[in-house]
Design an enzyme around this catalytic site. Structure first.
Site, PDB file in Angstrom:
ATOM      1  N   LYS A 113       0.745  -1.053   0.066  1.00 48.20           N
ATOM      2  CA  LYS A 113       0.063  -0.060  -0.028  1.00 48.20           C
ATOM      3  C   LYS A 113       0.903   1.136   0.171  1.00 48.20           C
ATOM      4  O   LYS A 113       1.887   1.116   0.631  1.00 48.20           O
ATOM      5  CB  LYS A 113      -1.079   0.100   1.313  1.00 48.20           C
ATOM      6  CG  LYS A 113      -1.927   1.184   1.308  1.00 48.20           C
ATOM      7  CD  LYS A 113      -2.687   0.739   2.386  1.00 48.20           C
ATOM      8  CE  LYS A 113      -4.035   1.871   2.799  1.00 48.20           C
ATOM      9  NZ  LYS A 113      -4.689   1.790   4.103  1.00 48.20           N
ATOM     10  N   SER A 193      -9.546   1.434   3.207  1.00 46.01           N
ATOM     11  CA  SER A 193      -8.758   2.477   2.203  1.00 46.01           C
ATOM     12  C   SER A 193      -7.762   1.315   1.333  1.00 46.01           C
ATOM     13  O   SER A 193      -6.943   1.983   0.622  1.00 46.01           O
ATOM     14  CB  SER A 193      -7.965   3.470   3.183  1.00 46.01           C
ATOM     15  OG  SER A 193      -7.177   3.062   4.043  1.00 46.01           O
ATOM     16  N   SER A 217     -10.048  -0.932   7.155  1.00 43.03           N
ATOM     17  CA  SER A 217      -9.257  -0.681   5.934  1.00 43.03           C
ATOM     18  C   SER A 217      -8.460  -1.791   5.301  1.00 43.03           C
ATOM     19  O   SER A 217      -8.168  -1.616   4.079  1.00 43.03           O
ATOM     20  CB  SER A 217      -8.299   0.483   6.067  1.00 43.03           C
ATOM     21  OG  SER A 217      -9.067   1.916   6.306  1.00 43.03           O
TER      22      SER A 217
END
Length: 522
Positions: A113, A193, A217
């Site tokens: 990420k 996210s 997330s």
């Protein structure tokens, strides 16, 4: 100890007279027949047998990223490609031929990420304010993955600032990376996210991904994209070098297509880091090989609390939950219904904690970038967004502005909110309920099917169950539970602090008796 044992196992697989794969590249590796839904074990066996070179596997994944992520259907899950990926693969091939195997991820392609620091790629949180920002060193977990032999293909797109920037946001959208799309239906949202991380794994652009979670997330995008996600206990994995929201809630974790692959990655990521004081609490769990807890009969004899607060909002999800419960009971689990898992006002206190810690954490992160940091404070970030033509195009920066108004971490308002959040979710929440009902874990639907991406009205959550575990800092694992009109839905398993071993046992038992994972059709 884990890596030594793994090296011995691979050397045995390679055979005493074979020094590893020596086949030279000929034709490009055929992805569809060789790598589709491939697991870590599959790749390790292929490397040991000399069927694949790491370099050609990495080339195949990079070609697939080019074909369906950067063009074609344009999933838009990758925000940066690693310029050193192929050279890393070649080096790992050389080491393999010499009998030097770094660890359980040797030659395994993964993505990070884009809020996890990498020296050779920008780390941006999807923000145009951090475009071209190269941190001075890798994050602690980036180093662990590299030391274990992983090949980092690139960085994954995400909800900008991990979806804690402003109101009416669209998960998977960032000013720098654009909108990530759900591979099961390109018009639908991937949740966030860790949007790009989940999509990349689900669409077979990599074997593993690392996401981060403050509240939902990891588990929400894993659920919405039909994969496994593990949100570990805070203290199991270092957060050093990860752009923060709130240190009392933030944690990184693995995202994979199977529970076993996620458990292998969890074993690598779990380690003490002097730079992250929270990892002191997890010391006795850092040396574990989490694959030892994967038992096909893992449901047998378990008492599971069904959180009914996540039920009654979507009858189609409820139907899948009832089917899952019947299966778990068939395989020896006992289900006890519970209607609450957090004390009142816990969520409100958590929001205040996030605002206080956001200001403190972002300013500290910007300072860590040194004199060349593109922005040097939360105040400068807010000013940049106001001046930028794109950053505020679809939603505002209300949460950044609220965080800026907060004082220091010594303030009474913060300390009281923190104490009430931890107590309400932990001692008076999950811990209390599990003791009262003698539970091994709590279960709940992770969410509802993916909604249509909407840049006007923002995300459209119907239900979720991540908050209690997130606020307490406790572990949560989501596993595919089935499909609703072609869209995946997950089941969450969560429990007390550092209960990853029993949660993995249960989650693996559920997975092995259902096999709901199906690759996206596109």
């Amino acid at each position: 100890m884990r890596s030594v044992l793994y090296v011995c196992l691979l050397l045995l697989l390679m055979g005493c007279n074979d020094s590893g794969p020596a086949r030279q590249n000929s034709q490009p590796l055929d992805y569809e027949h060789s790598l589709h839904e491939v697991s870590i074990d599959d790749l390790q066996k292929a490397y040991a047998a000399g069927d694949f070179l790491i370099e050609e596997v990495v080339k195949a994944y990079l070609a697939r990223i080019e074909a369906i992520d950067l063009s074609g259907p344009a999933l838009n899950s990758i925000i940066h490609l690693n310029p050193d990926a192929l050279e890393t693969a070649r080096q790992l091939d050389r080491e393999y031929r010499e009998g030097r195997i770094r660890g359980p991820l040797h030659g395994i392609p993964l993505v990070l990420k884009d809020n996890i620091d990498t020296r050779n790629m920008p780390t941006t949180a999807g923000s145009r304010a951090l475009e071209g920002s190269y941190p001075p060193e890798d994050a602690f977990i980036t180093r662990l993955l590299t030391e274990a032999g992983a090949v980092i293909l690139g960085k994954a797109n995400l909800s900008e600032w991990a979806n804690f920037r402003g109101e009416l946001s669209s998960s998977g959208w960032s000013g720098l990376g654009g909108q990530t799309r759900n591979p099961y239906d390109l018009l639908r949202n991937p949740c966030g996210s860790s949007s790009g991380s989940a999509v990349a794994v689900s669409a077979n652009l990599c074997v593993l991904a690392i996401g981060t979670e403050t509240n939902g997330s990891i588990v929400c995008p894993a659920h919405a994209n039909g994969i496994v996600g593990i949100k570990p206990t805070i203290g199991l994995i270092s957060r050093q070098g990860i752009i923060p929201i709130a240190h009392s809630l933030d944690v990184a974790g693995p995202m994979a297509r199977t529970v076993r692959d996620a458990a292998i990655a969890l074993s690598v990521l779990s380690a003490f880091d002097p730079a992250d004081k929270s990892t002191e609490a997890g010391k006795e769990y850092h040396a574990l090989d989490y694959t030892l807890f994967l038992k096909p009969e893992g449901l047998k004899g378990k008492r599971l609390g069904l959180f009914t607060g996540a039920m009654g909002r979507n009858f189609k999800v409820d139907s899948l939950v009832r089917q899952a419960i019947s299966l778990m009971e068939l395989h020896g689990a006992e289900i006890i219904e519970i209607d609450r898992i957090s004390a009142p006002q816990t969520a409100q206190n958590a929001f205040q904690v996030m605002l206080y810690e956001y200001r403190h954490g972002l300013n500290a992160y910007f300072a860590s970038l040194g004199a060349d940091a593109p922005v040097k404070s939360l105040e400068e970030l807010i000013a940049f967004n106001r001046m930028d033509s794109l950053s505020l195009q679809h939603f505002n920066q209300h949460y950044l502005e609220l965080a800026f108004e907060k004082g220091g971490l010594e303030e009474t308002g913060y300390l009281e909110a923190l104490q009430k959040m931890k107590q309400g979710a932990g001692r008076d929440g999950i811990d209390l309920i599990m003791s009262r009902h003698r539970l091994d874990a709590i279960i709940a639907p992770t969410g509802s099917p993916a909604w249509f991406t909407d840049w006007v009205n923002g995300d459209s959550f119907q239900l979720g169950s991540s908050s209690a575990a997130a606020h307490a800092g406790y572990p949560n694992i989501t596993v595919p539970m089935g499909f609703i009109e072609g869209l995946p839905v997950g089941m969450s398993f969560f429990g007390r602090a550092f209960s990853e071993p029993v949660l993995l046992e249960i989650a693996y038992g559920f997975e092995q008796n259902t096999h709901h994972r199906k690759a996206p059709p596109h």
